[in-house]
Design a protein around this motif. Structure first.
Motif, PDB file in Angstrom:
ATOM      1  N   PRO A   2     -37.744  52.252  42.554  1.00  0.00           N
ATOM      2  CA  PRO A   2     -38.331  53.480  43.105  1.00  0.00           C
ATOM      3  C   PRO A   2     -37.546  53.921  44.340  1.00  0.00           C
ATOM      4  CG  PRO A   2     -40.030  51.857  42.645  1.00  0.00           C
ATOM      5  CD  PRO A   2     -38.704  51.182  42.469  1.00  0.00           C
ATOM      6  N   SER A   4     -38.338  56.698  46.615  1.00  0.00           N
ATOM      7  CA  SER A   4     -39.042  57.154  47.808  1.00  0.00           C
ATOM      8  C   SER A   4     -39.972  56.057  48.313  1.00  0.00           C
ATOM      9  CB  SER A   4     -39.850  58.417  47.507  1.00  0.00           C
ATOM     10  OG  SER A   4     -40.991  58.097  46.726  1.00  0.00           O
ATOM     11  N   GLU A   7     -43.164  55.977  46.229  1.00  0.00           N
ATOM     12  CA  GLU A   7     -42.976  55.333  44.930  1.00  0.00           C
ATOM     13  C   GLU A   7     -42.886  53.819  45.079  1.00  0.00           C
ATOM     14  OE1 GLU A   7     -39.426  57.187  43.461  1.00  0.00           O
ATOM     15  OE2 GLU A   7     -40.543  58.663  42.305  1.00  0.00           O
ATOM     16  N   LYS A   8     -42.199  53.384  46.110  1.00  0.00           N
ATOM     17  CA  LYS A   8     -42.063  51.943  46.349  1.00  0.00           C
ATOM     18  C   LYS A   8     -43.433  51.316  46.625  1.00  0.00           C
ATOM     19  CE  LYS A   8     -39.590  48.595  49.178  1.00  0.00           C
ATOM     20  NZ  LYS A   8     -38.579  48.409  50.228  1.00  0.00           N
ATOM     21  N   ARG A  10     -46.365  52.428  45.633  1.00  0.00           N
ATOM     22  CA  ARG A  10     -47.137  52.420  44.377  1.00  0.00           C
ATOM     23  C   ARG A  10     -46.678  51.293  43.462  1.00  0.00           C
ATOM     24  NH1 ARG A  10     -46.876  58.081  44.932  1.00  0.00           N
ATOM     25  NH2 ARG A  10     -45.045  58.209  43.587  1.00  0.00           N
ATOM     26  N   ALA A  11     -45.360  51.094  43.368  1.00  0.00           N
ATOM     27  CA  ALA A  11     -44.839  50.024  42.511  1.00  0.00           C
ATOM     28  C   ALA A  11     -45.287  48.657  43.023  1.00  0.00           C
ATOM     29  CB  ALA A  11     -43.313  50.099  42.448  1.00  0.00           C
ATOM     30  N   SER A  55     -43.089  53.644  34.846  1.00  0.00           N
ATOM     31  CA  SER A  55     -42.987  54.329  36.127  1.00  0.00           C
ATOM     32  C   SER A  55     -41.606  54.157  36.754  1.00  0.00           C
ATOM     33  CB  SER A  55     -44.071  53.792  37.069  1.00  0.00           C
ATOM     34  OG  SER A  55     -43.929  54.328  38.345  1.00  0.00           O
ATOM     35  N   VAL A  56     -41.105  52.936  36.757  1.00  0.00           N
ATOM     36  CA  VAL A  56     -39.787  52.670  37.341  1.00  0.00           C
ATOM     37  C   VAL A  56     -38.694  53.337  36.508  1.00  0.00           C
ATOM     38  CG1 VAL A  56     -38.102  50.865  37.893  1.00  0.00           C
ATOM     39  CG2 VAL A  56     -40.507  50.558  38.504  1.00  0.00           C
ATOM     40  N   SER A  59     -38.659  57.098  37.215  1.00  0.00           N
ATOM     41  CA  SER A  59     -38.011  57.360  38.496  1.00  0.00           C
ATOM     42  C   SER A  59     -36.493  57.279  38.357  1.00  0.00           C
ATOM     43  CB  SER A  59     -38.510  56.349  39.535  1.00  0.00           C
ATOM     44  OG  SER A  59     -37.822  56.503  40.748  1.00  0.00           O
TER      45      SER A  59
END
Length: 91
Positions: A2, A4, A7-8, A10-11, A55-56, A59
């Motif tokens: 990720p 941003s 995003e990081k 959330r991951a 998700s990853v 991205s």
């Protein structure tokens, strides 16, 4: 990976939830729980890992496609098509 900060975060939150699911699965196995609940927990873990992978990957694809093509509309449609295919495969 990720790109941003959001995003990081959330991951990492998803990874922590997966870790909790795996701990629950380990506990169920140690306690000799019935197969039904164990299989249900396995399915939940698989779904969570697939969701994280999706998700990853999304991205990554968005990052790569946006750099590769100056024609934004075409690149965006291509990205959406690839993401739809990958999501259907991961289910």
């Amino acid at each position: 990976m990720p790109h941003s900060l959001a995003e990081k975060k959330r991951a990492l939150a998803r990874v922590r939830r997966i870790r909790g699911q795996l701990d629950a699965l380990e506990s169920a196995l140690e306690q000799g729980r019935e197969c039904g609940p164990v299989l249900q927990q396995l399915a939940a873990v698989r779904g969570a890992v697939n969701g994280l992978m999706s998700s990853v990957l999304e991205s990554h694809l968005r990052e790569e496609f946006s750099r590769a093509d100056a024609n934004h509309g075409v690149a965006e449609r291509s990205i959406d098509d690839v993401i739809a295919l990958v999501r259907s495969y991961l289910r």
